[in-house]
Design a protein around this motif. Structure first.
Motif, PDB file in Angstrom:
ATOM      1  N   ASP A 112      49.995 -30.878 -23.484  1.00 41.54           N
ATOM      2  CA  ASP A 112      51.095 -30.462 -22.306  1.00 41.54           C
ATOM      3  C   ASP A 112      52.076 -31.660 -21.873  1.00 41.54           C
ATOM      4  OD1 ASP A 112      49.573 -27.356 -21.024  1.00 41.54           O
ATOM      5  OD2 ASP A 112      49.825 -27.729 -22.627  1.00 41.54           O
TER       6      ASP A 112
ATOM      7  N   HIS B 203      46.282 -33.232 -21.716  1.00 40.39           N
ATOM      8  CA  HIS B 203      47.750 -33.721 -21.208  1.00 40.39           C
ATOM      9  C   HIS B 203      48.178 -34.550 -21.878  1.00 40.39           C
ATOM     10  CE1 HIS B 203      47.092 -31.250 -17.926  1.00 40.39           C
ATOM     11  NE2 HIS B 203      48.569 -30.369 -18.232  1.00 40.39           N
TER      12      HIS B 203
ATOM     13  N   HIS C  78      57.383 -26.350 -23.333  1.00 38.75           N
ATOM     14  CA  HIS C  78      56.118 -25.789 -22.225  1.00 38.75           C
ATOM     15  C   HIS C  78      57.390 -25.335 -21.396  1.00 38.75           C
ATOM     16  CE1 HIS C  78      53.165 -25.868 -19.198  1.00 38.75           C
ATOM     17  NE2 HIS C  78      53.309 -27.060 -19.463  1.00 38.75           N
TER      18      HIS C  78
HETATM   19 ZN    ZN Z   1      52.572 -28.395 -17.777  1.00 40.50          ZN
END
Ligand code: ZN
Length: 474
Positions: free
Chosen positions: A273, A432, A323
């Motif tokens: 992400d 991430h 996202h």
């Molecule tokens: Zn996020």
């Protein structure tokens, strides 16, 4: 000599006589003037002004024996122009024999009505058989100031009347309409996921729901639809609730009866992400390329100079998913519209880079985030249905590597992922690739090696992937 003196005396007598006559004449004139009573004429005897208005006194004229003596008139005024009341202005002329006074009445008035301001709605919809709770009001009069305490309220069947009178008896009346009418439908929140995958020949157990209504305490929910777990296919369960004012809410849950996953060891979906970033995304892509592992990137908007990284993700066979454009909770979760506005911006951006519209999404914070309720309570419960209705597939995760919570230690990240893995399920790993996220970067190779060694299959998320959902928690 004597003769001369006589002559002189005679002249003196004459002069004296002249003076006396002169004095008598003058005195008589004056006396006549004063003795004749003066006259005073005033244009008006009563005047009215609003308070604070400039006071203009009436014209007047005083005279005696046709002679204007207006300049001898003295005016005394007690008028206070800021204060409502009745005042006299005295016009006076005095002569030795007369003292003439005339009065003018000046009224200072307040002609303006007070203003009543209602707090809350002017048209109120109430549940049947309930009473209105006053939202408050304020009465302001330009002259008296705040006279809220003087407001009288009168409750009638379909309205509340607010009346007030200022100190000058100016009256104001306003109304608040009250409708005993419920216009809000019940809300049904599903327990469990709104899309459930079932292996063929298993049993469907209804996870249940929660229903709430603004007016009614007991609402029946009609659950309809059947799931044939012996037959592959998509089944719909419909939940419908109607309140006593006939407001209806209907939502659905989809049950997909599918074949058992072929890979009994389970699948790992690595998801990244908040990228791309210059510092770690290229290196993550290098590792994935070297190991021949597909992954999924839930991207957000960054500087256009990073667009080439999104392009590279796409070209190297990974899934570029959506996202958020801003990833700013206060914007994203302000409203349903605001959410889709943000989503469509990143969707368009990705389309411009890859030439493909993505319908795979991840909510900022996940669907179970609690931050969104600060901006819009209950929005997640609505959004999970809305995105579904619009054909998006949203993915949460069932393994969190911990880097979003600030873990930078590669060993901890490795342990969080590997101990979370479970065979016989879709393991969706949250990671991430934001700037300087070296902990995750450094753990990645070993995580992949562990997965391969344990017989897991690495896949990227597609529209056919079973959705992993959290429960909205708002
Ligand atoms: Zn996020």
């Amino acid at each position: 000599m004597k003769k001369i003196r006589k002559t002189n005396q005679k002249e003196k007598k004459l002069t004296l006589l002249g003076i006396i006559i002169l004095i008598i004449t003058a005195t008589t004139t004056c006396t006549f003037l004063f003795l004749s009573s003066p006259k005073l004429e005033i244009e008006k005897s009563t005047l009215t002004f609003s308070y604070n208005e400039e006071i203009i006194l009436p014209k007047y004229r005083a005279y005696a024996m046709n002679k204007d003596i207006s300049n001898k008139v003295k005016i005394k005024s007690e008028v206070k122009k800021h204060k409502v009341g009745k005042y006299f202005v005295t016009y006076q002329i005095k002569t030795p024999t007369a003292n003439l006074k005339k009065l003018v009445l000046v009224k200072i008035i307040d002609p303006k009505k007070p203003v009543i301001t209602l707090k809350g709605e002017k048209e109120v919809f109430l549940c049947p058989n309930t009473t209105y709770q006053e939202d408050g009001f304020q009465a302001i009069d330009e002259y008296d100031g705040n006279i809220t305490k003087k407001v009288r309220t009168k409750t009638e069947e379909d309205k509340i009347v607010y009346q007030v009178e200022d100190s000058s008896h100016n009256k104001t009346e306003v109304e608040r309409k009250i409708y005993h009418e419920d216009k809000t439908p019940p809300t049904i929140t599903l327990k469990g996921q709104n899309k459930i995958y079932l292996s063929i020949n298993s049993t469907y157990q209804e996870p249940g729901y929660v229903v709430e209504d603004n007016c009614d305490k007991n609402i029946n929910v009609d659950v309809s639809g059947e799931v044939n777990t012996k037959k592959l296919g998509s089944y719909t369960i419909t939940y419908s609730a109607t309140d006593s004012s006939n407001n209806n809410a209907t939502i659905t849950r989809t049950i997909e009866v599918i074949n058992k996953p072929q890979n009994e060891k389970g699948t790992i979906y690595l998801t990244f992400d908040d990228g791309p970033s210059n510092t770690v995304t290229p290196k993550i892509l290098n590792i994935l390329k070297e190991k021949g592992i597909p992954a999924t990137f839930f991207v957000i908007n960054h500087d256009d100079s990073l667009n080439n990284l999104i392009k590279r993700e796409y070209q190297e066979g990974h899934t570029v998913a959506l996202h958020s454009y801003t990833h700013t909770y206060s914007i994203v979760y302000q409203s349903i519209d605001s959410y889709f506005n943000d989503l469509n911006q990143i969707r368009d951006k990705v389309y411009k880079i890859t030439g493909e519209y993505s319908n795979i999404i991840r909510f900022p914070g996940g669907s179970s985030n609690t931050v969104s309720k600060r901006f819009n309570k209950g929005i997640m419960s609505n959004l999970v249905n809305e995105v579904n209705n619009k054909g998006f597939h949203y993915f949460d995760w069932n393994i969190d590597c911990g880097d979003g919570a600030g873990i930078k230690d590669a060993n901890k990240i490795y342990n969080n992922v590997t101990t979370g893995l479970s065979p016989n399920r879709e393991n969706v790993v949250l990671m991430h690739d934001f700037e300087n996220n070296y902990g995750t970067l450094n753990a990645l190779s070993e995580i992949i090696d562990y997965g391969i060694k344990e017989g897991y299959q690495f896949k990227k998320i597609t529209m056919d992937t079973m959705e992993v959902h959290h429960r909205p928690n708002n």
